[in-house]
Enzyme design. Structure first.
Site, PDB file in Angstrom:
ATOM      1  N   CYS A 177     106.677  38.971  30.282  1.00 10.96           N
ATOM      2  CA  CYS A 177     105.898  38.135  31.210  1.00 10.96           C
ATOM      3  C   CYS A 177     104.782  38.901  31.903  1.00 10.96           C
ATOM      4  O   CYS A 177     103.926  38.294  32.553  1.00 10.96           O
ATOM      5  CB  CYS A 177     106.827  37.530  32.257  1.00 10.96           C
ATOM      6  SG  CYS A 177     108.440  37.034  31.621  1.00 10.96           S
ATOM      7  N   HIS A 317     104.583  35.662  40.873  1.00 12.55           N
ATOM      8  CA  HIS A 317     105.218  35.481  39.567  1.00 12.55           C
ATOM      9  C   HIS A 317     106.008  34.175  39.600  1.00 12.55           C
ATOM     10  O   HIS A 317     105.936  33.390  38.673  1.00 12.55           O
ATOM     11  CB  HIS A 317     106.098  36.680  39.249  1.00 12.55           C
ATOM     12  CG  HIS A 317     106.621  36.680  37.847  1.00 12.55           C
ATOM     13  ND1 HIS A 317     105.793  36.577  36.752  1.00 12.55           N
ATOM     14  CD2 HIS A 317     107.889  36.730  37.361  1.00 12.55           C
ATOM     15  CE1 HIS A 317     106.521  36.581  35.642  1.00 12.55           C
ATOM     16  NE2 HIS A 317     107.799  36.668  35.983  1.00 12.55           N
ATOM     17  N   GLU A 328     111.291  38.419  44.776  1.00 13.38           N
ATOM     18  CA  GLU A 328     109.847  38.497  44.982  1.00 13.38           C
ATOM     19  C   GLU A 328     109.490  38.192  46.436  1.00 13.38           C
ATOM     20  O   GLU A 328     108.587  38.817  47.012  1.00 13.38           O
ATOM     21  CB  GLU A 328     109.100  37.547  44.048  1.00 13.38           C
ATOM     22  CG  GLU A 328     107.589  37.722  44.128  1.00 13.38           C
ATOM     23  CD  GLU A 328     106.823  36.957  43.076  1.00 13.38           C
ATOM     24  OE1 GLU A 328     105.616  37.234  42.914  1.00 13.38           O
ATOM     25  OE2 GLU A 328     107.412  36.079  42.400  1.00 13.38           O
ATOM     26  N   LYS A 349     103.249  28.207  38.298  1.00 15.80           N
ATOM     27  CA  LYS A 349     104.251  27.898  37.273  1.00 15.80           C
ATOM     28  C   LYS A 349     105.007  26.616  37.617  1.00 15.80           C
ATOM     29  O   LYS A 349     105.639  26.018  36.744  1.00 15.80           O
ATOM     30  CB  LYS A 349     105.233  29.058  37.115  1.00 15.80           C
ATOM     31  CG  LYS A 349     104.641  30.300  36.458  1.00 15.80           C
ATOM     32  CD  LYS A 349     105.711  31.374  36.264  1.00 15.80           C
ATOM     33  CE  LYS A 349     105.143  32.625  35.590  1.00 15.80           C
ATOM     34  NZ  LYS A 349     104.294  33.420  36.496  1.00 15.80           N
ATOM     35  N   HIS A 354     106.032  28.374  32.487  1.00 15.90           N
ATOM     36  CA  HIS A 354     105.893  29.823  32.306  1.00 15.90           C
ATOM     37  C   HIS A 354     105.306  30.088  30.927  1.00 15.90           C
ATOM     38  O   HIS A 354     105.962  29.861  29.909  1.00 15.90           O
ATOM     39  CB  HIS A 354     107.265  30.485  32.454  1.00 15.90           C
ATOM     40  CG  HIS A 354     107.208  31.974  32.596  1.00 15.90           C
ATOM     41  ND1 HIS A 354     106.115  32.735  32.227  1.00 15.90           N
ATOM     42  CD2 HIS A 354     108.139  32.859  33.079  1.00 15.90           C
ATOM     43  CE1 HIS A 354     106.364  34.002  32.460  1.00 15.90           C
ATOM     44  NE2 HIS A 354     107.574  34.110  32.986  1.00 15.90           N
ATOM     45  N   PHE A 413     110.603  40.485  31.845  1.00 16.40           N
ATOM     46  CA  PHE A 413     111.899  40.905  31.322  1.00 16.40           C
ATOM     47  C   PHE A 413     111.747  42.325  30.771  1.00 16.40           C
ATOM     48  O   PHE A 413     110.781  42.634  30.079  1.00 16.40           O
ATOM     49  CB  PHE A 413     112.357  39.975  30.194  1.00 16.40           C
ATOM     50  CG  PHE A 413     113.038  38.729  30.678  1.00 16.40           C
ATOM     51  CD1 PHE A 413     114.186  38.782  31.437  1.00 16.40           C
ATOM     52  CD2 PHE A 413     112.531  37.481  30.353  1.00 16.40           C
ATOM     53  CE1 PHE A 413     114.821  37.627  31.879  1.00 16.40           C
ATOM     54  CE2 PHE A 413     113.155  36.314  30.786  1.00 16.40           C
ATOM     55  CZ  PHE A 413     114.303  36.399  31.541  1.00 16.40           C
TER      56      PHE A 413
END
Length: 427
Positions: A177, A317, A328, A349, A354, A413
């Site tokens: 990502c 994110h 986050e 998102k 995503h 990830f």
């Protein structure tokens, strides 16, 4: 003196729209690009929803459908977004030395030929036990070598180089990502150090296929809110249950500042700071203290020569998973300290899903639009406050606000973290 890098062209193809203008309009209106999956039969999957790119094909980018037929879906998205970005920039008209033009993308795997793979497996299992020799023999008979080549992650970057005669540095990174944000950051460094004058940077990805959905379902990362698709992606909301898989491409033209000024280019903003770290933790988990994200944000702000109080907006994110959003938020509180509560943070998102490798560059363009129009995009579906997520998430409606400096977060990830600090260009 370090060379400065600015953005002179932008382009995108995603579930919200086929270009920047339509996407930005839809984001400001708080629309959702999520619906039921149609690219394959997902009726027996735990997750039956996704954010697909609808009603778009390569002919809309002026390319031949036949010539691009065997190229990956993500490669076609990349071409569409890149052609928009170059047309917007106009830089191709003035480049005299093609070795000074490079490409740095963050893009994922390409074509997934499940039918052919299934036929190979049937041959390998015809006597009840797996026979590798029969699997290979059947593959030699029926595999298409071009399709196999197009599975390689570097194919979009290779095709973009050929399409635009970019003979300079050419790279692809696949850091999940964080990929396209990392591509932008590394492309910026290439221009800063003088190895190129112009870079096409960004990302492209499409994982809306059986393997992609199965993998993320096994990781319990996807939302299973199948009854109400448009409500499924709900970053920072207490009832969030996972992210919604999207697809698309986002591309920017990065250019050395003096070159851009000399030709009178329109400048959207400056890539002022780049920070990247690794969690060095579990592959699919975020460290509870958020040290990787904290480090990336601090590095980007320091690289830009700014302080935390200078940041007017954070494009998070913000995946809509339980752990990511909590950590986050914690990381933002740690970085911004007493300014955290008054620093707006939103996740687009919530609307477009995503886009995995393409997410960062797409969200970077959103930051540039927020600067241009003095509008913060909302986090939609924010209905149930979570005590562990207690920042200003620009809930549900766009908001007017002056944005001079924005931070764009991408956490992948594997523990890769990237933050980009974008600055409004003031001459």
């Amino acid at each position: 003196m370090r060379r400065r890098v600015v953005v002179t062209g932008i382009g995108m193809v995603n579930p919200m729209g086929h270009d920047v203008a339509s996407t930005w309009a839809a984001l400001q209106e708080g629309k959702s690009g999520v619906g039921y999956t149609t690219l394959f039969d997902a009726s027996d999957f735990p997750t039956k929803i996704s954010a697909e790119v609808k009603d778009w094909d390569i002919t809309q980018a002026g390319e031949s459908a036949e010539a691009w037929q065997k190229r990956g879906r993500h490669t076609r998205f990349a071409a569409g977004a890149a052609k928009q970005a170059f047309a917007d920039s106009g830089v191709l008209d003035v480049i005299k030395d093609p070795t000074r033009l490079g490409v740095y993308l963050g893009s994922g795997e390409g074509n997934q030929d499940f039918k052919t793979f299934s036929r190979m497996m049937v041959a390998a299992l015809e006597n009840g036990e797996y026979d590798a020799a029969k699997f290979v023999a059947r593959g030699v008979e029926i595999l298409d070598p071009i399709n196999e080549l197009e599975q390689e992650p570097n194919m979009p970057a290779a095709h973009m180089a050929a399409l635009f005669n970019a003979q300079g540095p050419n790279f692809n990174c696949l850091t999940a990502c964080a990929a396209s944000s990392q591509a932008v950051g590394e492309a910026t460094e290439i221009i800063r150090c003088g190895d190129a004058d112009v870079m096409l940077a960004g990302g492209a990805h499409s994982m809306i296929h059986p393997f992609g959905v199965t993998g993320f379902n096994l990781l319990t990362a996807l939302s299973e809110n199948n009854d109400d698709p448009t409500k499924a992606s709900r970053p920072f909301d207490r009832l969030r249950d996972g992210f919604v898989l999207g697809e698309g491409a986002g591309m920017v033209i990065l250019e050395e500042l003096e070159s851009a000024k000399a030709r009178g280019a329109h400048i959207y903003g400056e890539v002022a700071g780049y920070g990247t770290t690794a969690d060095a933790y579990r592959i699919t988990d975020i460290p509870p203290d958020g040290h990787g994200g904290i480090g990336a944000m601090r590095m980007a702000i320091a690289d830009a020569g700014r302080n935390t109080e200078d940041i007017d907006y954070v494009n998070a994110h913000g995946t809509s998973t339980t752990v990511n959003d909590k950590v986050e938020s914690l990381a933002c509180r740690e970085v911004f300290g007493e300014n955290a509560a008054k620093t707006p943070v939103s996740s687009t998102k919530s609307m477009m899903g995503h886009l995995i490798a393409a997410a960062g560059a797409t969200e970077m363009i959103v930051c540039l639009m927020a600067m241009r129009d003095s509008v913060l995009p909302p986090t939609i579906n924010y209905e149930n406050p979570d005590p562990l997520c207690d920042l200003d998430y620009v809930p549900n409606e766009a908001r007017p606000a002056k944005v001079k400096y924005a931070l764009n977060n991408s956490f992948g990830f594997g523990g890769q973290n990237v933050s980009l600090c974008l600055a409004q260009f003031d001459g």
